[in-house]
Scaffold this active site. Structure first.
Site, mmCIF file in Angstrom:
data_model
loop_
_atom_site.group_PDB
_atom_site.id
_atom_site.type_symbol
_atom_site.label_atom_id
_atom_site.label_comp_id
_atom_site.label_asym_id
_atom_site.label_seq_id
_atom_site.Cartn_x
_atom_site.Cartn_y
_atom_site.Cartn_z
ATOM 1 C CD1 TRP A 9 -2.081 -2.147 0.360
ATOM 2 C CD2 TRP A 9 -3.015 -1.252 2.193
ATOM 3 N NE1 TRP A 9 -3.136 -2.939 0.721
ATOM 4 C CE2 TRP A 9 -3.731 -2.428 1.835
ATOM 5 C CE3 TRP A 9 -3.426 -0.535 3.318
ATOM 6 C CZ2 TRP A 9 -4.836 -2.879 2.565
ATOM 7 C CZ3 TRP A 9 -4.516 -0.987 4.047
ATOM 8 C CH2 TRP A 9 -5.218 -2.142 3.670
ATOM 9 N N GLY A 178 5.303 1.499 -11.081
ATOM 10 C CA GLY A 178 4.494 2.711 -11.164
ATOM 11 C C GLY A 178 4.500 3.375 -12.532
ATOM 12 C CB SER A 218 3.261 -1.663 -14.166
ATOM 13 O OG SER A 218 3.826 -0.389 -13.941
ATOM 14 N N GLY A 239 1.604 -2.667 -6.271
ATOM 15 C CA GLY A 239 1.603 -1.457 -5.460
ATOM 16 C C GLY A 239 0.304 -0.689 -5.722
ATOM 17 N N GLY A 240 0.314 0.124 -6.776
ATOM 18 C CA GLY A 240 -0.860 0.953 -7.091
ATOM 19 C C GLY A 240 -2.159 0.154 -7.124
#
Ligand code: PGA
Length: 259
Positions: A9, A178, A218, A239-240
């Site tokens: 996160w 990212g 990604s 992540g995102g």
């Protein structure tokens, strides 16, 4: 072995975002089988999230995004593996954002891996090359491959064969993080194969096969299955995506199916 999906996160969600996100993941994945789900919220939100769950689940675990190797002492702003040991089952160590912004080097990361193992936390060691390490044809030359392999060798220095089943290696090409530009699964597989070969040479095939290798950079709902369908990619580190509950849940469900 189950695939593992680790949601990093990062420093994205506030406390209230985190409580909503964690509740949604728990509600949707409470009954799921065949996947290990790991949530890595910002550290101060771990306790409120755990307190908000009536009971902890065997297949949804928590991770720290970072730890400090010393147990206690004059380390302002740091939190040790020792202090986190009852809160988390995993810890991300050596993430490229820490290597970049906190100038973390392999020797410190090695100490962090050791501290995790000492306190029963499974380290998720991140390794991977930056864009500028790639040559113009997008390949890693011997010198730069040496840098990536050192991240693995030095990060895991001193780890004993019997500890390998508790180690996860996340191959995360920095240029893919990212950027909406993931590595191709074939490229990731090739690097993971070379990383595995290093461990096989050191520990032998059967011990080395206990280390789980996962991919990050990604990860999206549109590409997750492409990675997960390969047995040698044993999970993902989004992540995102991991702070979008429906997308994260979808990837966990895919992993359960493809595991
Ligand atoms: P990303 O991040 O999925 O947003 O690319 C992955 C990571 O940094 O672990």
């Amino acid at each position: 072995m189950n695939k593992i999906i680790v949601g990093n996160w990062k420093m994205y969600p506030t406390l209230s975002d985190s409580l909503v996100l964690a509740a949604s993941v728990k509600r949707s994945l409470e009954e799921i089988q065949g996947v290990d789900v790991v949530l890595a919220p910002p550290t101060p939100w771990l306790v409120p999230i755990i307190d908000s769950w009536k009971h902890r689940l065997g297949h949804i675990h928590f991770a720290a995004q970072n730890i400090w190797p010393e147990d206690q002492g004059a380390y302002t702003g740091e939190i040790s593996a020792y202090m986190l040991k009852n809160l988390v089952s995993y810890a991300i160590v050596g993430h490229s954002e820490r290597r970049r912004y906190q100038a973390e080097e392999n020797d410190l990361i090695h100490e962090k891996v050791q501290a995790c193992l000492k306190w029963g936390i499974k380290p998720i060691l991140c390794v991977g090359e930056s864009k500028k390490m790639l040559s113009s044809d997008g390949k890693l030359d011997a010198f730069h491959w040496g840098k990536v392999s050192d991240q693995l060798k030095e990060g895991l220095a001193g780890v004993k064969a019997e500890q390998l089943e508790r180690v996860i290696v996340a191959y995360e090409p920095v240029w893919a993080i990212g950027t909406s530009n993931p590595a191709s699964p074939e490229y990731a597989l090739q690097i993971i194969g070379r990383l595995k070969a290093i461990l096989t040479e050191k520990y032998g095939a059967s011990a080395a096969s206990l280390v789980r290798f996962i991919y990050g950079g990604s990860v999206a709902t549109s590409n997750a299955a492409e990675f997960l369908k390969y047995p040698d990619i044993q999970g993902l580190l989004p992540g995102g995506l991991s702070v979008k509950s429906q997308d994260f849940i979808k990837v966990c469900q895919l992993a359960a199916k493809l595991g």
